[in-house]
Design an enzyme around this catalytic site. Sequence first.
Site, PDB file in Angstrom:
ATOM      1  N   HIS A  34       6.546 128.394  47.715  1.00  0.00           N
ATOM      2  CA  HIS A  34       5.284 127.786  48.143  1.00  0.00           C
ATOM      3  C   HIS A  34       5.562 127.018  49.431  1.00  0.00           C
ATOM      4  O   HIS A  34       6.704 127.040  49.939  1.00  0.00           O
ATOM      5  CB  HIS A  34       4.718 126.881  47.037  1.00  0.00           C
ATOM      6  N   GLY A  36       6.178 124.065  50.061  1.00  0.00           N
ATOM      7  CA  GLY A  36       7.314 123.137  49.990  1.00  0.00           C
ATOM      8  C   GLY A  36       8.603 123.837  50.402  1.00  0.00           C
ATOM      9  O   GLY A  36       9.369 123.334  51.235  1.00  0.00           O
ATOM     10  N   HIS A  37       8.820 125.032  49.843  1.00  0.00           N
ATOM     11  CA  HIS A  37      10.027 125.792  50.214  1.00  0.00           C
ATOM     12  C   HIS A  37       9.975 126.181  51.689  1.00  0.00           C
ATOM     13  O   HIS A  37      10.988 126.139  52.391  1.00  0.00           O
ATOM     14  CB  HIS A  37      10.132 127.076  49.391  1.00  0.00           C
ATOM     15  N   GLN A 148      12.564 116.454  48.112  1.00  0.00           N
ATOM     16  CA  GLN A 148      12.541 115.148  47.435  1.00  0.00           C
ATOM     17  C   GLN A 148      11.779 115.225  46.106  1.00  0.00           C
ATOM     18  O   GLN A 148      11.937 114.370  45.234  1.00  0.00           O
ATOM     19  CB  GLN A 148      11.881 114.092  48.336  1.00  0.00           C
ATOM     20  N   SER A 185       4.680 122.810  43.425  1.00  0.00           N
ATOM     21  CA  SER A 185       5.725 123.217  42.483  1.00  0.00           C
ATOM     22  C   SER A 185       5.440 124.645  42.052  1.00  0.00           C
ATOM     23  O   SER A 185       4.267 125.028  41.906  1.00  0.00           O
ATOM     24  CB  SER A 185       5.690 122.303  41.252  1.00  0.00           C
TER      25      SER A 185
END
Length: 282
Positions: A34, A36-37, A148, A185
């Site tokens: 997603h 975030g990655h 984080q 997530s």
Amino acid sequence: MIVEPSPAKTHQMIRDARRRGLTIGCVPTMGALHEGHVSLIRQAKSECDFVVATIFVNPTQFGPNEDFSKYPRTLEADLEMCREAGASLVFTPQTTDMYSPDTETIVRVTKLSTVLEGAHRPGHFDGVTTVVSKLFLITDPDKAYFGQKDFQQQLIIRRMVTDLNFPVQIVTCPIIRESDGLAMSSRNRYLSPDERRTAAQLYQALMLGEKLAKETTLSPPEISARMQAHLESAGGIQVQYVVLADTSSLETLTARTAPQAVGLIAARVGTTRLIDNLVISL
Ligand code: PAF
């Protein structure tokens, strides 16, 4: 972008890149990527010449009653995201490439691994530190990038790297959130539309903690009690823990003895287990 399942060939390609004078950045993932990655790969790309993303759903970090078999596997979409974010190589091993049937060795960070997530998911961090050690040995990175969002995980990996003299710099990248604050997530895709709305309360509880720390003289346990009450009053959330902890040792703070704390939450929304955190000034 090269896609390579073999540890030996991956190691060789990275050696060749090193010989050409390139710096290596590694982004370990379990796939189901997603934004975030993507932010991790982009940051790696901005700081390193050759970026290797790894995609491996690591069985040893799942407990017997956890979601290993149903963990989302979306390789084609993941590879597209890696390509767009600028990865040079994606390492996609099979379980048999990473673990032989007679494997015996584990890497364990003894203390930090037993609290919070470690207490709720026994053995989880042994699986993480063992596989991350293997990924570091295979990819030999100058820098490795973690989110984080998994605050305890990045602390444990930092501890391991220091203790075992891994020649790699750990970079922790900020949490990427949805517009209502829900931390991105891979497990969010398990949530029903109703649960998805409820899940935003985790971030609301963290923001409440931040506000109480700023505007009142309440102690950390009093603040976390209010955060827990907020979550429980939302309905549909089963809280596992809410704490304000020391940002290095993860010990629960009983008083305002440090300049900052990390607010950490783990909760189930329906059957989906979610975690989130926020660093709060005290
Ligand atoms: O954070 C994750 O996705 C995993 O724990 C990691 C670091 C890739 C190890 O399997």
